[in-house]
Structures are given as C-alpha cells and as structure tokens.
Write a protein that holds these residues in place. Structure first.
Motif, PDB file in Angstrom:
ATOM      1  N   UNK A  67       3.499  18.488  -4.328  1.00  0.00           N
ATOM      2  CA  UNK A  67       3.760  17.076  -4.051  1.00  0.00           C
ATOM      3  C   UNK A  67       2.888  16.541  -2.924  1.00  0.00           C
ATOM      4  N   UNK A  68       2.352  17.409  -2.091  1.00  0.00           N
ATOM      5  CA  UNK A  68       1.391  16.974  -1.079  1.00  0.00           C
ATOM      6  C   UNK A  68       0.181  16.336  -1.756  1.00  0.00           C
ATOM      7  N   UNK A  69      -0.322  16.974  -2.800  1.00  0.00           N
ATOM      8  CA  UNK A  69      -1.455  16.408  -3.542  1.00  0.00           C
ATOM      9  C   UNK A  69      -1.059  15.223  -4.387  1.00  0.00           C
ATOM     10  N   UNK A  70       0.150  15.250  -4.975  1.00  0.00           N
ATOM     11  CA  UNK A  70       0.602  14.151  -5.831  1.00  0.00           C
ATOM     12  C   UNK A  70       0.717  12.860  -5.031  1.00  0.00           C
ATOM     13  N   UNK A  71       1.228  12.941  -3.796  1.00  0.00           N
ATOM     14  CA  UNK A  71       1.363  11.744  -2.963  1.00  0.00           C
ATOM     15  C   UNK A  71       0.020  11.064  -2.753  1.00  0.00           C
ATOM     16  N   UNK A  72      -0.999  11.858  -2.502  1.00  0.00           N
ATOM     17  CA  UNK A  72      -2.328  11.289  -2.283  1.00  0.00           C
ATOM     18  C   UNK A  72      -2.820  10.564  -3.531  1.00  0.00           C
ATOM     19  N   UNK A  73      -2.589  11.149  -4.705  1.00  0.00           N
ATOM     20  CA  UNK A  73      -3.008  10.513  -5.946  1.00  0.00           C
ATOM     21  C   UNK A  73      -2.231   9.232  -6.201  1.00  0.00           C
ATOM     22  N   UNK A  99      -8.364  12.366   2.858  1.00  0.00           N
ATOM     23  CA  UNK A  99      -9.508  12.771   2.041  1.00  0.00           C
ATOM     24  C   UNK A  99      -9.121  12.832   0.564  1.00  0.00           C
ATOM     25  N   UNK A 100      -7.967  13.429   0.271  1.00  0.00           N
ATOM     26  CA  UNK A 100      -7.509  13.516  -1.119  1.00  0.00           C
ATOM     27  C   UNK A 100      -7.296  12.128  -1.725  1.00  0.00           C
ATOM     28  N   UNK A 101      -6.686  11.230  -0.980  1.00  0.00           N
ATOM     29  CA  UNK A 101      -6.452   9.866  -1.476  1.00  0.00           C
ATOM     30  C   UNK A 101      -7.764   9.147  -1.741  1.00  0.00           C
ATOM     31  N   UNK A 102      -8.722   9.284  -0.818  1.00  0.00           N
ATOM     32  CA  UNK A 102     -10.023   8.639  -0.995  1.00  0.00           C
ATOM     33  C   UNK A 102     -10.732   9.180  -2.236  1.00  0.00           C
TER      34      UNK A 102
END
Length: 424
Positions: free
Chosen positions: A84-90, A384-387
C-alpha cells in the motif's frame, strides 16, 4: 460502456447515450452506476434496471469486502504496508491526472476558471461544506444560462439518432411502454424505494440509538448519496474530511489505501464507501466481533449509497426526454463540473500532503484552516514514486492498473531494500 453499448452492441444511439449521461451527471450519486441502471431500464424496464445495476456493483462489492477483511486483519504486516506504500503514490498520480483531464474538458473560458478557483478556495481555506459549493455553482449556472449563455453552456451533448439501435427502434415503434411518465407510476416508485432506503436507518436509530456507529454510518452515507454531484473524485475530499477528521473512522493514509482498493477492483470508484464503513465499525464494533461489525457496516454503506441510484432513475428517467437540449440544465451542469475541478484540486493537494509527509498539522486563523506539513517528515520515496506514476500516466499514456501494479511492486522492493523504517 460507450464503446460496448453504442458501437458494439448497438443497443442505444450516440445522442440517447449522451443524453442519459447528461442526466446522470446532474443527479447526485455515482453517475456510472446510474447510467448502468438507466440503460438497463431503457431496454427492459424495471427488471433490466435492477439486473444491470446490481450486477454492476456486485463484483466490486465482493472484491473490496475481501480486501477490507485482509487489510483490517493483517494491516500490521510489513508486506501489506509495503504494497500500500506504493499504491498510495500511484493513487495520488491518478487523482492529479483526473484533475487535469476533467479540467481540460470543463474549463473552456474565464467564468469556468473563476468557478473552479472559487470552489477550491472555499473548501481548501474556509472548509465550506461540499454540498453548499455544488448547489451554489448550479445556481450560478442557471443564472448564467439567462445572462450569458455563450459563456456558461460549456458541456454540450448532441448528435444524430442511431440507425436501427434497439432502444430507438422501440421508441419509434411505441413499444417502450415502460418509459412513459405518469404520476401513478411515480408514486409507486417512491412507495417502494423510499422505504427500502430509509427503513434500515429508522430501525438502527430506534434500536441502537443515534450516536451508534452503525446509525452514523447509515446516515452519513445516505447524506453522501444526495450530495455527490460530479462523480466519485469530487466527493472524496468531503468523504475524507468527514470520515478522517470528524468521525475518526480512518487515518489519512488509510483513506488512500481504500481508494487504491477501489481503483484496482471492478465496479464504480465510489465503492470506496464500503471500505470506510468497514473500518469505522471494525474499530467500534460494540457487542459484535470487529470482523462481523465491519462486514455488517460494509453492507450498510453499500446499501444506502446505491439504493438511491435506483430511485433517481426509476423516478426521473421517464421525464428526462423533455429536457433534451435544455439550455438551463446544460449551463447548470457546466458550472457544477467547473466547481468539481476546484473540489478535485483540493482533494489532490490534501492527498499530496499526506503522501509526501508522515506528519501533518494545521493552523486556524481568521476563519481559515491551513494544513502545515512537518518538513522533517518528508517521504522522498513516496514523492519519487508519485512523480514517476504521474509521468507514466500523462506522458506515456500508461493504463491505470499497470501503473498501480508497478507502483505497488516498487513500494515492496523499497521496503525490502531499505526496511519499513526508511519509508515512514
């Protein structure tokens, strides 16, 4: 939906599909669900509307129910946190992309930009209630349709009737008797659907009391069902504010987790209400076990969110043909959509602050409320992931599901490489 119903199945014409969509956008509630019920009703009456509407929601309901159970039961596991850390960024990137996409369609001139800006300032700085913003925008649009129609009628639907489309053939042949409006029919619809909507709320209020979490969930999402103009994205900020700040059902990051679930499962995005209800009752289960309370609240939130969709369509659809090409309705819709862009921008900034920073405070002064992030708590990996997700969506036109999947995998890899403490 447009591709399958208009181009492939040839069930409805382009103009009738867009007219139905126009009506559903003016209605409160999830427009995709309402459009599904509308098309099903056009083709096969009440039975068609029920079948289409229920089957549209069911897969997403079951998926999010399963994910909610796993999330609540295993939330503390590092693997779940990492995903979910990665999912939030997406999800943050998806919301920003939605703001840009809808803004391009809705903000065609200076009055529309001013409406969007006013909506943003009202909610972000002064916490003006979402319903008040939307109603005000609609009234401004109605006034603008008389004073300056060339500036306010931005969203226009039209096009020729379809060639031999199923519903248009039925209409021209007087075979679609179920589409004829009458007061008797309207009263029958209300006699069925109003009790279905309100009976659970009355029972909960009488048996459990007004302050019980189940009663509060039922009342809150019933209210949400009549103020969610402009689609799911527009109401998420209001839902987040109420669920996180006022009711305490969720933490800010958990709201993003729920949105990630809704984005990656079948069905309408507004199905996130189910996750919010589940977590609210899970944490305040009363005499039930936490899981049983969560499941019950999940069903309740879904029920009071989607039952009104059937009411609006079965009650109003027979009359809606008289509004085809109505300038006042188009102007009101244009103004509401412009305001929704400002509301969504508020949502995007709210999400961005909570994704980028682990700690966020607020200050209140001169009637305003400002979010103030703790700069030392910045989460570089999330930024960085969100960008990267945003660039993939906007520049490379990547699909939403692949972006979420890759972001989740990268979040997992980051946790494995640097440990959970580095991501917090």
């Amino acid at each position: 939906m447009h591709r399958i119903l208009v181009d492939e199945k040839k069930w409805v014409s382009e103009s009738r599909f867009l007219h139905a969509l126009n009506y559903c956008m003016v209605l409160p509630g999830p427009e995709a669900q309402q459009l599904t019920v509308y098309i099903g009703w056009l083709l096969h009456g009440v039975k068609g509307g029920l079948a289409a509407g229920c089957l549209f929601v069911l897969p997403g309901f079951l998926s999010i129910l399963l994910l909610s159970v796993l999330y609540a039961g295993f939330q503390d596991l590092t693997l779940v946190q990492a995903l979910f850390f990665g999912v939030k960024a997406a999800v943050l990137a998806i919301v920003i992309h939605a703001v840009i996409r809808i803004g391009r369609r809705a903000l065609k001139n200076a009055p529309m930009y001013l409406l969007a800006a006013a909506a943003f300032v009202s909610i972000f700085f002064f916490s003006v209630p979402f319903p008040q913003v939307i109603i005000s925008a609609g009234l401004i649009g109605l006034l603008g349709s008389r004073l300056a129609p060339e500036s306010f009628v931005v969203i226009k639907h039209g096009g020729p009737e379809g060639d031999g489309r199923a519903i248009d053939t039925m209409m021209s042949g007087n075979a679609a008797h179920h589409t004829r409006a009458s007061l008797e029919r309207a009263f029958k619809v209300m006699a069925v659907w109003l009790p279905l909507w309100f009976a659970p709320l009355i029972v909960l209020s009488v048996t459990l009391g007004f302050d019980n979490v189940f009663t509060q969930i039922g009342l809150f999402f019933s209210k949400l069902a009549v103020v969610t103009f402009g689609g799911a994205y527009s109401v998420l900020a209001y839902m987040a504010q109420e669920a996180v700040q006022n009711h305490g059902w969720l933490a800010p990051g958990e709201m993003l987790d729920g949105l990630g679930m809704a984005e990656t499962t079948p069905g309408p995005l507004i199905q996130v209400v189910q996750f919010v209800g589940f977590m609210g009752a899970f944490r305040d289960p009363g005499t039930l076990s936490p899981m049983a309370a969560g499941v019950a609240a999940s069903v309740l939130a879904t029920w009071v969110t989607f039952v009104p969709c059937f009411l609006w369509i079965f009650l109003g659809a027979p009359y809606i043909e008289t509004l085809r090409g109505n300038q006042a309705v188009s102007a009101a819709l244009s103004a509401i959509t412009a305001a929704v862009v400002g509301v969504m921008l508020n949502l995007a900034i709210w999400f961005a602050i909570h994704v980028a920073f682990a700690e966020v405070g607020d200050i209140q002064a001169y009637g305003m409320r400002l979010l103030v992030p703790v700069w030392d708590s910045v989460q570089i990996a999330s930024v960085v992931l969100s960008a990267a997700a945003f660039v993939a969506l906007l520049r490379f036109k990547a699909g939403m599901l692949p972006v979420i999947a890759v972001s989740a995998a990268l979040g997992l890899a980051y946790y494995v490489a640097f440990g959970s403490g580095a991501a917090m």
